[in-house]
Design an enzyme around this catalytic site. Structure first.
Site, PDB file in Angstrom:
ATOM      1  N   SER A  42      60.150  30.444  27.882  1.00 20.11           N
ATOM      2  CA  SER A  42      61.376  29.787  27.421  1.00 20.11           C
ATOM      3  C   SER A  42      60.967  28.753  26.378  1.00 20.11           C
ATOM      4  O   SER A  42      61.003  27.556  26.590  1.00 20.11           O
ATOM      5  CB  SER A  42      62.109  29.144  28.598  1.00 20.11           C
ATOM      6  OG  SER A  42      61.371  28.066  29.124  1.00 20.11           O
ATOM      7  N   HIS A 155      62.078  32.649  34.239  1.00 21.77           N
ATOM      8  CA  HIS A 155      60.796  32.850  34.925  1.00 21.77           C
ATOM      9  C   HIS A 155      60.919  33.769  36.139  1.00 21.77           C
ATOM     10  O   HIS A 155      59.953  33.964  36.873  1.00 21.77           O
ATOM     11  CB  HIS A 155      60.197  31.503  35.363  1.00 21.77           C
ATOM     12  CG  HIS A 155      59.759  30.662  34.212  1.00 21.77           C
ATOM     13  ND1 HIS A 155      59.427  29.341  34.328  1.00 21.77           N
ATOM     14  CD2 HIS A 155      59.604  30.961  32.889  1.00 21.77           C
ATOM     15  CE1 HIS A 155      59.078  28.857  33.142  1.00 21.77           C
ATOM     16  NE2 HIS A 155      59.185  29.818  32.263  1.00 21.77           N
ATOM     17  N   GLU A 164      63.602  25.675  37.200  1.00 23.94           N
ATOM     18  CA  GLU A 164      62.564  25.177  38.113  1.00 23.94           C
ATOM     19  C   GLU A 164      63.101  24.151  39.103  1.00 23.94           C
ATOM     20  O   GLU A 164      63.794  23.210  38.709  1.00 23.94           O
ATOM     21  CB  GLU A 164      61.426  24.521  37.297  1.00 23.94           C
ATOM     22  CG  GLU A 164      60.875  25.474  36.261  1.00 23.94           C
ATOM     23  CD  GLU A 164      59.845  24.841  35.331  1.00 23.94           C
ATOM     24  OE1 GLU A 164      59.325  23.752  35.647  1.00 23.94           O
ATOM     25  OE2 GLU A 164      59.563  25.448  34.289  1.00 23.94           O
ATOM     26  N   GLU A 205      55.545  31.066  37.864  1.00 20.44           N
ATOM     27  CA  GLU A 205      54.793  29.832  38.108  1.00 20.44           C
ATOM     28  C   GLU A 205      54.466  29.644  39.587  1.00 20.44           C
ATOM     29  O   GLU A 205      54.156  28.541  40.030  1.00 20.44           O
ATOM     30  CB  GLU A 205      55.567  28.637  37.538  1.00 20.44           C
ATOM     31  CG  GLU A 205      55.703  28.750  36.013  1.00 20.44           C
ATOM     32  CD  GLU A 205      56.309  27.530  35.350  1.00 20.44           C
ATOM     33  OE1 GLU A 205      56.863  26.664  36.060  1.00 20.44           O
ATOM     34  OE2 GLU A 205      56.234  27.447  34.114  1.00 20.44           O
ATOM     35  N   ASP A 242      63.917  21.439  36.357  1.00 20.38           N
ATOM     36  CA  ASP A 242      63.886  21.791  34.936  1.00 20.38           C
ATOM     37  C   ASP A 242      64.996  22.806  34.727  1.00 20.38           C
ATOM     38  O   ASP A 242      64.906  23.939  35.189  1.00 20.38           O
ATOM     39  CB  ASP A 242      62.531  22.370  34.513  1.00 20.38           C
ATOM     40  CG  ASP A 242      62.502  22.710  33.020  1.00 20.38           C
ATOM     41  OD1 ASP A 242      63.507  22.438  32.322  1.00 20.38           O
ATOM     42  OD2 ASP A 242      61.478  23.255  32.553  1.00 20.38           O
ATOM     43  N   GLU A 285      64.654  17.766  33.693  1.00 22.61           N
ATOM     44  CA  GLU A 285      64.071  18.139  32.403  1.00 22.61           C
ATOM     45  C   GLU A 285      65.030  19.057  31.650  1.00 22.61           C
ATOM     46  O   GLU A 285      65.666  19.922  32.263  1.00 22.61           O
ATOM     47  CB  GLU A 285      62.748  18.863  32.692  1.00 22.61           C
ATOM     48  CG  GLU A 285      62.027  19.396  31.459  1.00 22.61           C
ATOM     49  CD  GLU A 285      60.736  20.123  31.864  1.00 22.61           C
ATOM     50  OE1 GLU A 285      60.116  19.752  32.900  1.00 22.61           O
ATOM     51  OE2 GLU A 285      60.342  21.071  31.159  1.00 22.61           O
ATOM     52  N   ASP A 312      61.685  18.554  26.891  1.00 21.82           N
ATOM     53  CA  ASP A 312      60.636  19.573  26.693  1.00 21.82           C
ATOM     54  C   ASP A 312      60.948  20.342  25.401  1.00 21.82           C
ATOM     55  O   ASP A 312      60.434  19.992  24.337  1.00 21.82           O
ATOM     56  CB  ASP A 312      60.603  20.493  27.922  1.00 21.82           C
ATOM     57  CG  ASP A 312      59.751  21.734  27.721  1.00 21.82           C
ATOM     58  OD1 ASP A 312      58.959  21.775  26.768  1.00 21.82           O
ATOM     59  OD2 ASP A 312      59.869  22.694  28.521  1.00 21.82           O
ATOM     60  N   LYS A 337      53.005  19.639  26.040  1.00 19.20           N
ATOM     61  CA  LYS A 337      52.372  20.966  26.059  1.00 19.20           C
ATOM     62  C   LYS A 337      51.577  21.107  24.762  1.00 19.20           C
ATOM     63  O   LYS A 337      52.167  21.286  23.691  1.00 19.20           O
ATOM     64  CB  LYS A 337      53.446  22.049  26.104  1.00 19.20           C
ATOM     65  CG  LYS A 337      54.270  22.114  27.399  1.00 19.20           C
ATOM     66  CD  LYS A 337      55.477  23.012  27.178  1.00 19.20           C
ATOM     67  CE  LYS A 337      56.132  23.446  28.489  1.00 19.20           C
ATOM     68  NZ  LYS A 337      57.446  24.094  28.237  1.00 19.20           N
ATOM     69  N   HIS A 365      51.600  22.725  31.998  1.00 23.68           N
ATOM     70  CA  HIS A 365      51.149  24.105  31.790  1.00 23.68           C
ATOM     71  C   HIS A 365      52.232  24.864  31.025  1.00 23.68           C
ATOM     72  O   HIS A 365      53.281  24.312  30.686  1.00 23.68           O
ATOM     73  CB  HIS A 365      50.919  24.767  33.148  1.00 23.68           C
ATOM     74  CG  HIS A 365      52.176  24.919  33.974  1.00 23.68           C
ATOM     75  ND1 HIS A 365      52.292  25.760  35.047  1.00 23.68           N
ATOM     76  CD2 HIS A 365      53.405  24.327  33.849  1.00 23.68           C
ATOM     77  CE1 HIS A 365      53.503  25.677  35.543  1.00 23.68           C
ATOM     78  NE2 HIS A 365      54.194  24.825  34.854  1.00 23.68           N
ATOM     79  N   LYS A 388      52.769  18.801  35.497  1.00 25.75           N
ATOM     80  CA  LYS A 388      53.600  19.909  35.962  1.00 25.75           C
ATOM     81  C   LYS A 388      52.763  21.162  35.816  1.00 25.75           C
ATOM     82  O   LYS A 388      52.445  21.577  34.707  1.00 25.75           O
ATOM     83  CB  LYS A 388      54.842  19.963  35.075  1.00 25.75           C
ATOM     84  CG  LYS A 388      55.887  20.933  35.539  1.00 25.75           C
ATOM     85  CD  LYS A 388      57.151  20.785  34.718  1.00 25.75           C
ATOM     86  CE  LYS A 388      57.253  21.922  33.723  1.00 25.75           C
ATOM     87  NZ  LYS A 388      58.638  22.280  33.375  1.00 25.75           N
TER      88      LYS A 388
END
Ligand code: PGA
Ligand code: ZN
Length: 423
Positions: A42, A155, A164, A205, A242, A285, A312, A337, A365, A388
């Site tokens: 994403s 995900h 998340e 994840e 998230d 997030e 993010d 990131k 990550h 994270k």
């Protein structure tokens, strides 16, 4: 003087089975550093370019041979013979050789691979751990982990809209103890899901990816797991979400398909307000889209004093975009990131800017990862405060937790300041 003697690069596989770059830097004193570059699903629109071959006859177009060749044929020519410890100068050369805003020529996967491998090679050459090389005597704290134990969005192929659902072990004095508690919650959650007849298969994840009836149910199940594991929600564990809001956004409207809801920014913010009143949520997030800056201002006004709001896709680890966020009072934390921006030097610059302006930093990550544990050292080096890196499952996620356990074991002075993180 220790100089760069040779660069190498080749394709390896990431945790989703897609090819990615393994870069190697060899120094004149024989020290070697290697690094594997992660990959997102994403991704933010303004991220640096991940260069893929687009040759459909190999890896469904996802090969990275061109990026590897950029390392061995282009970058190597430019930085060969430079003094290895000059990370900033070498990263600057990568930037000027590419000479585009987002590494559109070389690929940020190529530049980041070299940048990470160089830092490792230099640390080896000096015979110090990577976190010390990056952080010197300032590196003093282990991060609070955000463990993504229920996966949705892009995900997982389930009915959950939010990407998340994470737990944060905030009520502990020791990283090792905090991680153990988190692992126990994760295992209890598996038992609970299983007993209710939900799938316990996992997403990218490492979190479970059940088909639940709405976006609130994961929170209820996680709170139950915290209690059944013998811990206290709120006092000992906070919940972090998230949303990956950019993925839900179209023409000014957020579509929560799982709940058949279409909301504008203000309506979605009041949805979050209700959630935060009802549950011990400490962080959200990408609550809104990367293209909804007005919405973000409103979100920050409404919730910025109560919880952490992490950008993010919004900031993509980019100092210029973060500067805009700071001046407009948008968000109060940034996800970091390195492959969103392309070099370690630029990553450190963005972290410094955030910290100087009171924004919290979360080292992260990507959903496509590898056994590379660079971000664990980075999180300690800069006293990021938070990391994270997924559920405590799957080798590529645990590689980071295991490295943090090792750092803690070898450096008893590293602190774990979870109790004061949000105070
Ligand atoms: P990505 O997602 O690595 O797939 O981009 C991670 C995140 O959104 O935080
Ligand atoms: Zn995110």
């Amino acid at each position: 003087m220790v100089t760069i003697k040779e660069l190498d690069a080749f394709e390896v596989l990431d945790s989703r089975g897609n090819p990615t770059i393994c870069a190697k830097v060899i120094l004149s004193d024989g020290s070697v550093g290697s690094a594997i570059v992660p990959s997102g699903a994403s991704t933010g629109k303004r991220e640096a370019l991940e260069l893929r071959d687009k040759d459909e006859s190999r890896f469904l177009g996802k090969g990275v041979l061109r990026a590897c060749a950029n390392i061995t044929e282009v970058i190597s020519r430019e930085i060969m013979g430079m003094e290895a410890y000059r990370q900033t100068s070498i990263d600057d050369v990568l930037k000027s050789v590419d000479n585009t805003e987002n590494y559109n020529k070389l690929g940020a996967n190529a530049t980041l691979g070299v940048s990470m491998a160089l830092a490792r090679a230099s640390a080896h050459s000096l015979n110090i751990p990577l976190f010390k090389y990056l952080g010197g005597i300032n590196a003093a704290t282990l991060p609070v982990p955000m463990l993504n134990i229920i996966n949705g969005g892009s995900h997982a192929n389930n009915t959950i809209d939010f990407q998340e659902y994470m737990i944060m072990p905030l009520g502990f004095d020791c990283f090792k103890r905090a991680l153990r508690a988190s692992v126990e919650v994760y295992h209890k959650l598996r038992v609970i899901l299983d007993s209710k007849g939900f799938s316990t298969s996992i997403g990218d994840e490492g979190g479970f990816a059940p088909n639940l009836k709405n976006n609130e149910e994961p929170i209820v199940l996680i709170l139950d797991a915290i209690q059944k594991a013998g811990y206290k929600p709120k006092e000992e564990f906070g919940i972090a979400l998230d949303i990956a809001g950019s993925e839900l956004y179209n023409n000014g409207i957020y579509h929560l398909k799982g709940e058949n809801l279409k909301l504008d920014s203000k309506e979605l913010v009041s949805y979050y307000q209700k959630l935060t009143e009802k549950y011990p949520i400490v962080s959200i997030e990408d609550g809104l889209s990367e293209d909804d800056w007005n919405g973000w201002t409103y979100l920050t006004e409404k919730l910025g004093n109560k919880i952490q709001l992490v950008g993010d896709d919004l900031f993509v680890t980019n100092a210029a975009i973060l500067r805009k966020g700071i001046s407009q009072n948008v968000a109060n934390a940034i996800l970091i990131k390195p492959n969103q921006i392309g070099t370690i030097t630029q990553t450190l610059e963005t972290i410094r800017l955030a910290q100087a302006n009171g924004y919290k930093t979360v080292i992260s990550h990507r959903s496509g990862e590898s056994e590379d544990n660079f971000i664990a050292d980075l999180s300690v080096a800069v006293n990021a405060g938070e990391i994270k890196t997924g559920a405590p499952a799957r080798g590529e996620r645990n590689a980071k937790y295991n490295r943090l356990l090792e750092l803690r074991h070898q450096n008893k002075l590293l602190a774990y300041n979870a109790k004061t993180l949000f105070k």
